[in-house]
Design an enzyme around this catalytic site. Structure first.
Site, PDB file in Angstrom:
ATOM      1  N   ALA A 296      -8.222   3.365   3.157  1.00 25.02           N
ATOM      2  CA  ALA A 296      -7.278   3.822   2.288  1.00 25.02           C
ATOM      3  C   ALA A 296      -6.935   5.480   1.993  1.00 25.02           C
ATOM      4  O   ALA A 296      -7.887   5.815   3.341  1.00 25.02           O
ATOM      5  CB  ALA A 296      -8.098   3.463   0.773  1.00 25.02           C
TER       6      ALA A 296
ATOM      7  N   GLN B 210      -5.205   0.032  -0.899  1.00 32.42           N
ATOM      8  CA  GLN B 210      -3.891  -1.124  -0.278  1.00 32.42           C
ATOM      9  C   GLN B 210      -2.595  -1.705  -1.073  1.00 32.42           C
ATOM     10  O   GLN B 210      -2.981  -1.188  -2.073  1.00 32.42           O
ATOM     11  CB  GLN B 210      -4.949  -1.770   0.578  1.00 32.42           C
ATOM     12  CG  GLN B 210      -5.294  -1.586   1.730  1.00 32.42           C
ATOM     13  CD  GLN B 210      -6.595  -1.110   1.988  1.00 32.42           C
ATOM     14  OE1 GLN B 210      -7.701  -1.834   0.642  1.00 32.42           O
ATOM     15  NE2 GLN B 210      -7.005   0.117   1.925  1.00 32.42           N
TER      16      GLN B 210
ATOM     17  N   GLY C 287       1.028  -0.938  -0.219  1.00 36.17           N
ATOM     18  CA  GLY C 287       0.202   0.019   0.246  1.00 36.17           C
ATOM     19  C   GLY C 287       0.631   1.196  -0.115  1.00 36.17           C
ATOM     20  O   GLY C 287       2.225   0.867   0.437  1.00 36.17           O
ATOM     21  N   ASP C 288      -0.094   2.454   0.472  1.00 38.06           N
ATOM     22  CA  ASP C 288       0.917   3.679   0.060  1.00 38.06           C
ATOM     23  C   ASP C 288       1.904   4.046  -1.542  1.00 38.06           C
ATOM     24  O   ASP C 288       2.843   4.407  -0.887  1.00 38.06           O
ATOM     25  CB  ASP C 288       1.461   3.829   1.587  1.00 38.06           C
ATOM     26  CG  ASP C 288       0.357   3.716   2.818  1.00 38.06           C
ATOM     27  OD1 ASP C 288      -0.305   3.644   2.375  1.00 38.06           O
ATOM     28  OD2 ASP C 288       0.854   2.749   3.529  1.00 38.06           O
TER      29      ASP C 288
ATOM     30  N   LYS D   4      -1.150   5.445  -5.634  1.00 41.72           N
ATOM     31  CA  LYS D   4      -1.588   5.392  -6.904  1.00 41.72           C
ATOM     32  C   LYS D   4      -2.614   6.175  -6.401  1.00 41.72           C
ATOM     33  O   LYS D   4      -3.086   6.631  -7.962  1.00 41.72           O
ATOM     34  CB  LYS D   4      -3.136   3.996  -6.142  1.00 41.72           C
ATOM     35  CG  LYS D   4      -1.877   2.611  -6.260  1.00 41.72           C
ATOM     36  CD  LYS D   4      -2.949   1.515  -5.489  1.00 41.72           C
ATOM     37  CE  LYS D   4      -3.452   1.815  -3.436  1.00 41.72           C
ATOM     38  NZ  LYS D   4      -2.712   1.777  -2.596  1.00 41.72           N
TER      39      LYS D   4
ATOM     40  N   THR E  81      -5.519  -6.916   5.211  1.00 39.30           N
ATOM     41  CA  THR E  81      -6.009  -5.927   4.999  1.00 39.30           C
ATOM     42  C   THR E  81      -7.591  -6.919   5.281  1.00 39.30           C
ATOM     43  O   THR E  81      -6.923  -8.769   4.864  1.00 39.30           O
ATOM     44  CB  THR E  81      -6.684  -5.212   4.175  1.00 39.30           C
ATOM     45  OG1 THR E  81      -7.709  -3.596   4.085  1.00 39.30           O
ATOM     46  CG2 THR E  81      -6.203  -5.458   2.765  1.00 39.30           C
TER      47      THR E  81
END
Ligand code: IMP
Length: 426
Positions: free
Chosen positions: A39, A223, A12-13, A16, A238
Site C-alpha cells: 500500500a 488496496q 486500489g489507489d 483512502k 492481492t
C-alpha cells in the site's frame, strides 16, 4: 460511537489516505487491517507530502491511537524507516502499536515474490514485489512467523530453523538460487525485535477497550475491493482481504461492531498490474488522465492504467461491502473533459449484461456500454460547497450516487485536506 470502515471500492489507489487523514482529526483510533507495504497512502498536509506504507494515515491526528492490526503483513525494516521519517518531519509516533499476531515479511518472501513473477512470464500478476503473496501463503500454510515471535530470540530461532530449511530447499532446488543463512536472518531480525518491542502488543485488547470507552474508530482499508482474493479479479488480485468484512478478520472486531461502511471511489478508474479492466482507455484519453492526475504507483512508481468510471464494478463493490456511504475522489481531474463517460453495463458475446462476471476470463471479454454525460470544463479544485459546483459536475455526482445506490457523503477536489466538499453528514 461509530466504527467506520473506509474501503477502497475499485482497484486500489482511490485516495483512502486523504480521507482517513481528514476523518482521523475527530477519531480516537485508526487501524490498518490488511495488506502490507504494498500500500502507499498519500497524505498532503501542512507538514508536507507523505506516502505511508504501513503506518495508519491517522498518524497526523494528535487525538488518534494508530494500530497495525493482525491482518497486516509487516516488513520490520519498512516500519522502522517509516517511523524514522515521520519523526524527522516532526510527527509524534508514540501512539503507534503493532498486533503481536501480525505476520512478518521475511527475506525469503521478498525473494520468492520476485522469482514467482519471473516464472509466470507473460502471465505475471504485476505484484509490488514486497513479499505480500508469499507471506499470506505461509500464514495459511501455518509456516508464518508473527511479530510476537520476534520478542524472544530463542523462540524466533526455533520457529525459523525448520521453516528456513524448507524455504532453502525451494530456493535452491526449484529456483536454482543460493540458500539464505539462518545466522544472518536471526541477527538482523533480533535487532528489529529490539526496536519493535515497544510497539508490539495485543491490539485486539486495545480495540476492545476503545469500544468500551465509546471511542470513534476508523478502519483504514488498503488496496481495493476488486483486488480481493475471493471477490476480485482472481488470480490478478492481492492476497489479503481489503473488504469491509476483512476489517473484522484483520483486527479482531466482531461484525456487529462496524456501524458504517464507507466506499471510496475515484471519479474515474485506475488499475496497476495485470488483469482485466473493462473501461481501460489505451489511447490518448487514458494518457491525458494519467498525466493530469499523475497516476503513477505510490509504492512502485509504475504507470497506472486509466479509464472511465465503471458503474457495473461499482455496484458490485457496493453490494460486497454493504456500503452505506460513498466518497468520490479526484473529481477535479475530470474538469478538462467536454464530455465524460460512465460504463453502465457490459456487452458480452453480443448480449447486454448488468452484473460483474465472477470469472476473470469472462470479464476480459466484456466491452463497456457507456452513457455519456456533459463535462463542465471549468476548475473545481477551489470549490468547498456542493451547491457551488458547476451544474454538470453536480449532475455527474448525482448520477454516480444513483448508480452506486448509496449516498455520497464527501467529494474530494484536490490532494489537501481543505479541498473537500461535505455533501452530507457522515
Ligand atoms: P501484491 O499485493 O504486491 O501481491 O500485488 C498483487 C496485485 O495487487 C498487483 O496487481 C498489484 O499492482 C496490486 N496492488 C497491490 N497493492 C496495491 C495498492 O496499494 N494499490 C493498487 N494496486 C495494488
Amino acid at each position: 460511537m461509530p466504527v467506520i470502515a473506509i474501503i477502497g471500492a475499485q482497484w486500489g489507489d482511490e485516495g483512502k489516505g486523504k480521507i482517513v487523514e481528514l476523518l482521523a482529526q475527530d477519531a480516537d483510533m485508526v487501524i490498518r487491517f490488511s495488506g502490507g507495504d504494498n500500500a502507499g497512502h498519500t497524505v498532503v498536509n501542512k507538514l508536507g507530502e507523505f506516502k505511508l506504507h504501513l503506518i495508519p494515515s491517522g498518524i497526523f491526528s494528535p487525538r488518534a491511537t494508530c494500530l497495525i492490526g493482525n491482518g497486516v503483513a509487516i516488513n520490520p525494516r519498512v516500519f522502522l524507516d517509516e517511523i524514522d521519517q515521520l519523526n524527522k518531519s516532526g510527527v509524534t509516533t508514540s501512539k503507534v502499536f503493532i498486533s503481536d499476531h501480525a505476520h512478518l515479511i521475511m527475506p525469503y518472501h521478498l525473494l520468492i515474490d520476485g522469482l514467482e513473477e519471473q516464472r509466470r512470464g507473460g502471465q505475471a500478476i504485476g505484484t509490488t514485489r514486497k513479499g505480500i503473496g508469499p507471506t499470506f501463503a505461509d500464514k495459511a500454510a501455518r509456516l508464518g512467523i508473527r511479530t510476537g515471535d520476534l520478542l524472544d530470540k530463542d523462540i524466533f530461532t526455533q520457529r525459523l530453523r525448520p521453516i528456513l530449511e524448507y524455504k532453502n530447499t525451494i530456493l535452491t532446488q526449484v529456483y536454482g538460487e543460493k540458500p539464505l543463512s539462518l545466522e544472518d536472518i536471526v541477527s538482523s531480525y533480533s535487532q528489529y525485535g529490539e526496536h519493535l518491542a515497544a510497539y508490539i502488543t495485543d491490539t485486539s485488547l486495545m480495540i476492545d477497550e476503545a469500544l468500551g470507552n465509546n471511542n470513534i474508530i476508523l478502519l483504514e482499508g488498503a488496496q481495493g475491493t476488486l483486488l480481493d482474493p475471493d471477490f476480485g479479479t482472481y488470480p490478478y488480485t492481492t492476497s489479503s482481504s481489503p473488504l469491509a468484512g476483512g476489517a473484522c478478520i484483520g483486527t479482531g472486531l466482531g461484525p456487529t461492531r462496524i456501524n458504517h461502511s464507507l466506499g471510496i471511489f475515484k471519479a474515474y478508474c485506475t488499475r496497476v498490474g495485470a488483469g482485466p479492466m473493462p473501461t481501460e482507455l489505451k489511447g490518448e484519453t487514458g494518457n491525458i488522465i494519467r498525466e493530469q492526475a499523475h497516476e503513477y504507483g505510490a509504492t512502485t512508481g509504475r504507470p497506472r492504467r486509466c479509464g472511465w468510471f465503471d458503474a457495473v464494478a461499482a455496484r458490485y463493490s457496493s453490494r460486497i461491502n454493504g456500503f452505506n456511504g460513498a466518497v468520490i475522489t479526484r473529481l477535479d481531474i475530470l474538469d478538462i473533459f467536454p464530455s465524460i463517460k460512465i460504463a453502465t453495463s457490459y456487452k458480452l458475446d453480443g448480449e447486454i449484461i448488468n452484473y460483474f462476471p465472477s470469472n476473470t476470463t469472462t470479464l476480459a471479454k466484456c466491452q463497456p456500454v457507456y452513457e455519456e454525460l456533459p463535462g463542465w470544463q471549468t476548475s473545481t479544485s477551489h470549490i468547498r460547497q456542493f451547491e457551488e459546483l458547476p451544474r454538470e459536475a453536480k449532475q455527474y455526482v448525482s448520477y454516480l450516487e444513483k448508480i452506486i445506490n448509496c449516498p455520497v457523503k464527501l467529494i474530494s477536489v484536490g490532494a489537501s485536506r481543505e479541498q473537500t466538499i461535505k455533501k452530507a453528514p457522515l
